[in-house]
Scaffold this active site. Structure first.
Site, PDB file in Angstrom:
ATOM      1  N   ASP A 362       0.843  -1.185   0.000  1.00  0.00           N
ATOM      2  CA  ASP A 362       0.000   0.000   0.000  1.00  0.00           C
ATOM      3  C   ASP A 362       0.891   1.252   0.000  1.00  0.00           C
ATOM      4  O   ASP A 362       1.465   1.574   1.011  1.00  0.00           O
ATOM      5  CB  ASP A 362      -0.944   0.001   1.204  1.00  0.00           C
ATOM      6  CG  ASP A 362      -0.250  -0.351   2.530  1.00  0.00           C
ATOM      7  OD1 ASP A 362       0.820  -0.988   2.500  1.00  0.00           O
ATOM      8  OD2 ASP A 362      -0.796  -0.002   3.584  1.00  0.00           O
ATOM      9  N   GLU A 557      12.141   3.227   7.192  1.00  0.00           N
ATOM     10  CA  GLU A 557      11.239   2.199   6.665  1.00  0.00           C
ATOM     11  C   GLU A 557      11.621   1.753   5.263  1.00  0.00           C
ATOM     12  O   GLU A 557      11.471   0.582   4.910  1.00  0.00           O
ATOM     13  CB  GLU A 557       9.824   2.790   6.656  1.00  0.00           C
ATOM     14  CG  GLU A 557       8.757   1.946   6.030  1.00  0.00           C
ATOM     15  CD  GLU A 557       7.451   2.716   5.868  1.00  0.00           C
ATOM     16  OE1 GLU A 557       6.400   2.079   5.968  1.00  0.00           O
ATOM     17  OE2 GLU A 557       7.485   3.935   5.630  1.00  0.00           O
TER      18      GLU A 557
END
Length: 621
Positions: A362, A557
């Site tokens: 996503d 991340e």
């Protein structure tokens, strides 16, 4: 050589002299007033630090020492000048995993149930109706924590029910054992709960670092989720009750079992039975199975706009509908949410959007407004791996056959046939003879996608591709997805073809993600492409190491691997970059990818990494 440094005074000196942009970090973007920092050792020698990396290391060690009670930091020059690869790996092993560990119990609940995702400021925990241990435990905790709202979930958790509690967000309970919550690792940053596929990749790092019990505990929490919520959750938040994530449980069970110093046959049998239950019910027994192809897809239930998305995330999409209904964006969202306005086209878009999020990707243009129609290469590769793992585990540990939760007896041959059937169907529908690769198949239109994604190469990780296919796929992988700092999530050509407007999707070019790197490294190695694997491992670890050296230990991340930088501005920004003085936890699967890469790289290349030798100086085109 050692130094005794007054903590507060030294920190103030460093920030005043070197943190010129005022972000409480010392990075290569600062313009220091004085490049030389002088220190006097305990034996009277003067040492001058000129390297930004060393000075930022000192700031980090001071920040750690400040957590204690002593006013002085006693530190060696070797600690300050610790080689970067060793420093990153050591901090992951000795600090980061502990900081990322959570429990859902009296001791740990405040850290999660009181975070910013509880936007109504209520500490709320949802407990399954049939978890008598959990209900009793949290009702008892409530007597000592009156602000805690304990909600027992109904037997039937429908999409309508989940929608009805979207304005009452809460954490979902996990396993309680011996009066305590079974621990788990979170990704980090704003992600303060147990995620699905993140947990498997974190587990790889935990096992490498000798944290077998913690990895096993995460498998136990997965099994709890399947038993009580019917699936491994996207994450244990109330609004994720209708959504799962990419299936990695069989691999997780197998790798934890292999790492156990003393095998636990009872644990293996119970875990395997629940994994088979997940396979049969979540993947083969509902909308995620498409009977017209015999293959699987992601398919998330739910109603309406995903509640976890940030305000304005769908602004560009919803503009068309606000114009259509002549309402403001806020008015339209409210009318659509309460059902005053019904729009089938928009409903279908959000089926695809929730499904895209279930895939873990996503978001990506590969899946935008089409996710629920696709038999994806990745999910079918992962389920093929389930079938082969079940075959192996039963053949190895349960030679008389294995009885599942449903009372059915499973044999190795049963799973071997399942795997062979899936392999043949994937080749039929997904293998493209012209481009020599696997691509997602749209089972609604009957057409194969041409989107070049890292997920197209998951058959290498799963062991599904033939040697001949792998020989054709690997040159394509290295040509289409190799970048300066690792593998990109998709090719630039696919991005240029499918992207619309100015929205950059974070799982696409030019960004690279830890799980893709780890899957592709293993696939390359398993098929004998060690040279290609070594190069890509080095490129990724160099990106992490160089950015950590330049930016005060930052481990985020994701990365823009084309430009080899953590400065990523697609959609949600980059989690793990917002901290003061020192990162306490890095980011879960990024930490794991570093440890995994270090375990594969070899000493010669680790030395090159410590010296920050650029990939282009090592690997010739």
């Amino acid at each position: 050589m050692f130094f005794d440094l007054p903590i507060d005074t030294t920190m103030q000196e460093l920030l005043a002299g070197y943190d010129t942009d005022g972000d409480k970090r010392i990075t290569k973007d600062d313009a220091p007033v004085n490049k030389d920092y002088r220190m006097v050792s305990t034996d009277g020698h003067t040492v001058i630090l000129r390297n930004t990396y060393y000075i930022s290391n000192l700031l980090q060690e001071l920040a750690i020492a400040k957590d204690g009670t002593a006013p002085t930091l006693h530190i060696s020059l070797c600690q300050i000048q610790e080689p970067p690869a060793e420093r990153i790996s050591r901090r992951i092993r000795t600090q980061f995993w502990d900081d990322l560990t959570r429990t859902i119990d009296e001791e740990g609940i405040n850290r999660i149930a009181g975070d910013e995702k509880m936007h109504d400021n209520v500490q709320r925990i949802y407990v399954p109706y049939n978890d008598s241990v959990g209900i009793a435990y949290f009702k008892d905790v409530q007597t000592r924590m009156p602000k805690l709202d304990v909600v027992v979930l109904p037997k039937d958790i429908t999409s309508d029910y989940v929608k009805s509690i979207n304005d009452k967000p809460g954490i979902l309970s996990l396993k309680i054992e011996n009066g305590k919550g079974v621990p788990f690792v979170v990704p980090g940053g704003r992600f303060n709960e147990m995620y699905g596929w993140d947990s498997y990749f974190e587990g790889i790092g935990l096992l490498l670092d000798g944290r077998v019990d913690l990895a096993k505990a995460m498998v136990d929490n997965f099994c709890y989720q399947i038993k009580y919520y019917g699936k491994i959750l996207n994450a244990n938040r109330s609004y994720y009750l209708t959504r799962t994530q990419p299936p990695f449980l069989s691999s997780f069970i197998r790798e934890v079992n292999d790492a156990m110093p003393v095998k636990d046959p009872k644990w293996l049998a119970e875990s395997l039975a629940i994994a088979i239950q997940e396979y049969e019910t979540v993947w083969m027994g509902g909308k995620r199975y498409t009977s017209n192809t015999g293959l699987n897809r992601y398919y998330a239930d739910g109603i309406g706009i995903p509640p976890e998305t940030e305000p304005g995330h769908f602004k560009e999409l919803l503009q068309e509908y606000t114009d259509k209904y002549k309402l403001t964006e806020l008015e339209f969202e409210q009318a659509y949410k309460d059902g005053t306005i019904k729009d089938a086209e928009l409903d279908r878009y959000f089926v695809h959007d929730r499904t895209l999020r279930e895939s873990g990707h996503d978001t990506s243009w590969r899946l935008d407004n089409v996710a629920a129609d696709l038999n994806c290469v990745d999910v079918n590769s992962l389920l093929y791996k389930y079938e082969k793992d079940f075959e192996y585990l039963i053949a190895t540990y349960f030679k008389d056959g294995f009885t599942g939760v449903d009372g059915k007896t499973y044999t190795p041959q049963y799973w071997a046939e399942k795997a062979d059937t899936r392999k043949n169907l994937m080749h039929k529908y997904m293998w493209d003879e012209n481009t020599h690769g696997y691509f997602d198949y749209n089972q609604r239109t009957g057409k194969r996608s041409d989107f070049m994604s890292a997920t197209n190469f998951f058959p290498l990780w799963a062991g599904l591709a033939s040697k001949e296919e792998a020989a054709q796929m690997v040159p394509q992988l290295m040509h289409e997805l190799k970048a300066q700092g690792g593998f990109t999530g998709s090719s630039k050509a696919s991005l240029d073809k499918y992207a619309t407007g100015n929205v950059q999707r974070q799982w696409d070019y030019p960004n690279g993600w830890a799980p893709h790197q780890m899957v592709l490294w293993k696939g390359l190695i398993d098929y004998g492409f060690e040279t290609e694997a070594r190069e890509m491992i080095y490129r990724w670890l160099w990106t992490i190491t160089q950015n950590a050296v330049d930016y005060n230990g930052t481990i985020p991340e994701k990365y823009d691997v084309v430009n080899a930088t953590h400065k990523v501005y697609a959609e949600y920004g980059n989690v793990g970059t917002d901290f003061a003085y020192i990162t306490r936890s890095g980011f879960g699967w990024m930490n794991a990818s570093y440890q995994y890469g270090m375990s594969l790289l070899g000493d010669d290349y680790i030395k090159k990494l410590d010296n920050l030798e650029r990939p282009e100086s090592i690997f010739k085109e």
